[in-house]
Design a protein around this motif. Structure first.
Motif, PDB file in Angstrom:
ATOM      1  N   CYS A 324       0.827  -1.078   0.062  1.00 45.30           N
ATOM      2  CA  CYS A 324      -0.014  -0.032   0.002  1.00 45.30           C
ATOM      3  C   CYS A 324       0.846   1.414   0.095  1.00 45.30           C
ATOM      4  O   CYS A 324       1.769   1.392   0.802  1.00 45.30           O
ATOM      5  N   ARG A 325       0.673   2.189  -0.817  1.00 47.43           N
ATOM      6  CA  ARG A 325       1.427   3.587  -0.970  1.00 47.43           C
ATOM      7  C   ARG A 325       0.586   4.626  -0.833  1.00 47.43           C
ATOM      8  O   ARG A 325      -0.621   4.651  -1.468  1.00 47.43           O
ATOM      9  N   TRP A 326       1.219   5.426  -0.187  1.00 44.21           N
ATOM     10  CA  TRP A 326       0.541   7.051  -0.193  1.00 44.21           C
ATOM     11  C   TRP A 326       1.677   7.968  -0.736  1.00 44.21           C
ATOM     12  O   TRP A 326       2.722   8.110  -0.252  1.00 44.21           O
ATOM     13  N   LEU A 327       1.363   8.641  -1.973  1.00 45.50           N
ATOM     14  CA  LEU A 327       2.420   9.538  -2.350  1.00 45.50           C
ATOM     15  C   LEU A 327       1.740  11.061  -2.790  1.00 45.50           C
ATOM     16  O   LEU A 327       0.710  10.926  -3.278  1.00 45.50           O
ATOM     17  N   ASN A 328       2.663  11.931  -2.567  1.00 37.61           N
ATOM     18  CA  ASN A 328       2.527  13.264  -3.134  1.00 37.61           C
ATOM     19  C   ASN A 328       3.687  13.826  -3.556  1.00 37.61           C
ATOM     20  O   ASN A 328       4.555  14.205  -2.768  1.00 37.61           O
ATOM     21  N   ARG A 329       3.657  14.030  -4.915  1.00 34.68           N
ATOM     22  CA  ARG A 329       5.080  14.626  -5.530  1.00 34.68           C
ATOM     23  C   ARG A 329       5.021  16.338  -5.745  1.00 34.68           C
ATOM     24  O   ARG A 329       6.163  16.873  -6.031  1.00 34.68           O
ATOM     25  N   GLU A 330       3.850  16.722  -5.211  1.00 29.51           N
ATOM     26  CA  GLU A 330       3.719  18.129  -5.307  1.00 29.51           C
ATOM     27  C   GLU A 330       3.132  19.041  -3.956  1.00 29.51           C
ATOM     28  O   GLU A 330       2.772  19.727  -4.227  1.00 29.51           O
ATOM     29  N   LEU A 331       3.979  18.556  -3.081  1.00 32.41           N
ATOM     30  CA  LEU A 331       3.679  19.493  -1.771  1.00 32.41           C
ATOM     31  C   LEU A 331       4.597  20.719  -1.777  1.00 32.41           C
ATOM     32  O   LEU A 331       5.767  20.589  -2.263  1.00 32.41           O
ATOM     33  N   SER A 332       3.810  21.659  -1.041  1.00 31.45           N
ATOM     34  CA  SER A 332       4.791  22.885  -0.954  1.00 31.45           C
ATOM     35  C   SER A 332       5.698  23.009   0.195  1.00 31.45           C
ATOM     36  O   SER A 332       5.323  22.581   1.262  1.00 31.45           O
ATOM     37  N   GLY A 333       6.939  23.396   0.029  1.00 31.78           N
ATOM     38  CA  GLY A 333       7.943  23.597   0.984  1.00 31.78           C
ATOM     39  C   GLY A 333       8.192  25.009   1.204  1.00 31.78           C
ATOM     40  O   GLY A 333       9.494  25.089   1.812  1.00 31.78           O
ATOM     41  N   GLY A 334       7.335  25.734   0.784  1.00 36.21           N
ATOM     42  CA  GLY A 334       7.456  27.216   1.010  1.00 36.21           C
ATOM     43  C   GLY A 334       7.651  27.851  -0.416  1.00 36.21           C
ATOM     44  O   GLY A 334       7.649  27.024  -1.345  1.00 36.21           O
ATOM     45  N   PRO A 335       7.829  29.147  -0.397  1.00 38.61           N
ATOM     46  CA  PRO A 335       7.959  29.715  -1.719  1.00 38.61           C
ATOM     47  C   PRO A 335       9.184  29.182  -2.626  1.00 38.61           C
ATOM     48  O   PRO A 335      10.194  29.160  -2.291  1.00 38.61           O
ATOM     49  N   GLY A 336       8.800  28.622  -3.926  1.00 39.32           N
ATOM     50  CA  GLY A 336       9.575  28.129  -4.877  1.00 39.32           C
ATOM     51  C   GLY A 336      10.164  26.732  -4.622  1.00 39.32           C
ATOM     52  O   GLY A 336      11.128  26.213  -5.352  1.00 39.32           O
TER      53      GLY A 336
END
Length: 474
Positions: A324-336
């Protein structure tokens, strides 16, 4: 009377060890087997020899098939999945035939077993007025005297070396004469081996059989004799006494078909027969998310916000796996800044042929995984850096954790992993990720790996949640 041979380390051991070390180091400790195939002793002295009347060069027969003399059920019992190599060579004093069965990596529960059978058959040529039979008798008597000498010999050993050689044991009813002997040796922290040897004479032929066996825990440190157990004297003597009987019977049958004939060697490259490789099934995407994974999605989503989920399953022998996998490749880590976060739970459920839970199989799988992890801990290779192995208390029956950094061609990331065994289940939980400037590739030098504390804490949190739900029946 010829002097008894001076005790020394067996000629086959050192090249075997050297080959094993080279293979193991080159393979990063993933696995290797020993190679053995040297002909002991030096070259025969030159000189003109005469054949006995019953062994004229013109009278030659196809050589005995030594490999075929051992019943298949004996091979499978003693060296399952063996690689087989035969040999044939014509020397100045003997015509030589041999066969070798070897498997240095047999999986047996929580252990790796090492097994080898090696047999050498020599047909002795006549010398002057001495027949081949007389020469074979002389050779056998020298071996016997050497064995008797070894019973009480006191070899020079280093302080960390130990050696034991048993008394010679006659083997009745085999050929014209036969005996067996056991050797045990421990050499520092690297070697611990033992083997049984049996010798026999049948007419103008002598036979030498060696059986070596040992086992070591799968989680033992690589290149050490940690937890090694070598074959006992009783077992080694019993096995070689039985083996020598098979080959003596085979040799006698060949001689009955070719009375007074010298065999003709057929030198060829050693042929090997390896176990057939089996394909690993490809995982299948499951139509729905498994209930045990769904039960911890709330915890997983705190580590991987707004995740995309996927579940896969496959069966490999007695191992039924779900992932089972949970994935997010586009999380924000702050501006830019972009972050990637991934959580993965892999569950191995072991059952036997009757469909019942198989805890011993789970123990063996866990021990093997733990051993591989220990052998790479605190090392680096090919862009991968492995951290220390940390035993985790109070989780399942057994558990450990490790931090790994990967800087690869496709993606760079770090991960914290927890592996747990609970009964017939083995569960691995991985939490991994990185962050980078949004205009950089996932393998850019500007990638910042997820901190070790975050990776280790996250994987441990998800592992605890999963085990609690498993204990509660979801």
């Amino acid at each position: 009377m010829p002097q008894p041979p001076s005790p020394r380390r067996p000629a086959w051991l050192l090249p075997t060890l050297a080959a094993a070390l080279v293979v193991l180091v080159a393979a990063g400790g993933v696995g290797a087997y020993f190679l053995y195939g040297g002909v002991s002793g030096g070259p025969a002295p030159s000189g003109t020899r005469s054949s006995s009347p019953a062994q004229q060069p013109g009278a030659a027969a196809a050589p005995p098939d030594v490999c075929a003399m051992l019943p298949k059920e004996e091979i499978e019992r003693l060296v399952p999945g063996a690689t087989v190599a035969n040999s044939s060579r014509d020397g100045d004093y003997t015509v030589n035939f041999g066969c070798n069965w070897i498997n240095q990596r047999i999986s047996f529960g929580e252990f790796w077993r090492s097994r080898e059978i090696d047999v050498k058959v020599e047909q002795h040529k006549g010398e002057g007025v001495k027949t081949g039979r007389a020469m074979a008798q002389t050779s056998y008597e020298m071996e016997y005297r050497g064995g008797k000498y070894g019973e009480t010999a006191k070899p020079s050993l280093d302080p960390d070396e130990k050696e034991y050689v048993s008394q010679v044991k006659d083997v009745p009813g085999v050929g014209d004469a036969a005996f067996a002997q056991y050797t045990w040796r421990r050499d520092g922290k690297l070697l611990w081996y033992a083997y049984g040897t049996a010798y026999a004479r049948v007419g103008d032929m002598t036979i030498k059989v060696r059986f070596q066996a040992s086992q070591q825990r799968k989680d033992a440190e690589i290149l050490s004799n940690e937890s090694t157990k070598a074959v006992t004297e009783e077992n080694a003597i019993r096995e070689v006494s039985g083996l020598i009987g098979h080959f003596a019977k085979g040799v006698a049958a060949w001689q009955a078909q070719h009375p007074g004939v010298l065999a003709k060697a057929q030198p060829t490259a050693a042929a090997t027969v390896s176990p057939t490789a089996t394909a690993t099934p490809s995982p299948t995407v499951l139509a729905s998310f498994p209930a045990d994974c769904q039960a911890v999605t709330e915890t997983a989503a705190k580590l991987v916000p707004e995740p995309t989920t996927r579940a896969r399953g496959t069966s490999v022998g007695d191992d039924n796996q779900t992932e089972c996998r949970w994935l997010n490749r586009e999380l924000s880590g702050g501006p830019g800044i972009i972050k990637i976060r991934s959580a993965l739970i892999t569950v191995h459920r072991f059952t036997n042929r009757a469909g019942e839970v198989d805890e011993p199989a789970a123990k063996a799988y866990y021990a093997s995984a733990y051993g591989r992890t220990k052998n790479t801990a605190k090392s680096s290779m090919g862009g991968i850096t492995w951290g220390a192995v940390i035993d985790v208390k109070g989780m399942g029956d057994q558990a450990y954790q490790q931090y790994v950094e990967t800087e690869g061609r496709e993606i760079s990331a770090s991960s914290g992993s927890v592996t747990i065994r609970e009964g017939s289940f083995v569960v691995t939980v991985d939490f991994s990720g990185h962050q980078r400037p949004e205009d950089e590739a996932v393998n850019s030098p500007k990638v910042e790996l997820m901190p070790q504390k975050e990776a280790m804490t996250g994987s441990l949190t998800l592992a605890r949640a999963y085990m609690e739900k498993l204990a509660a029946g979801n």
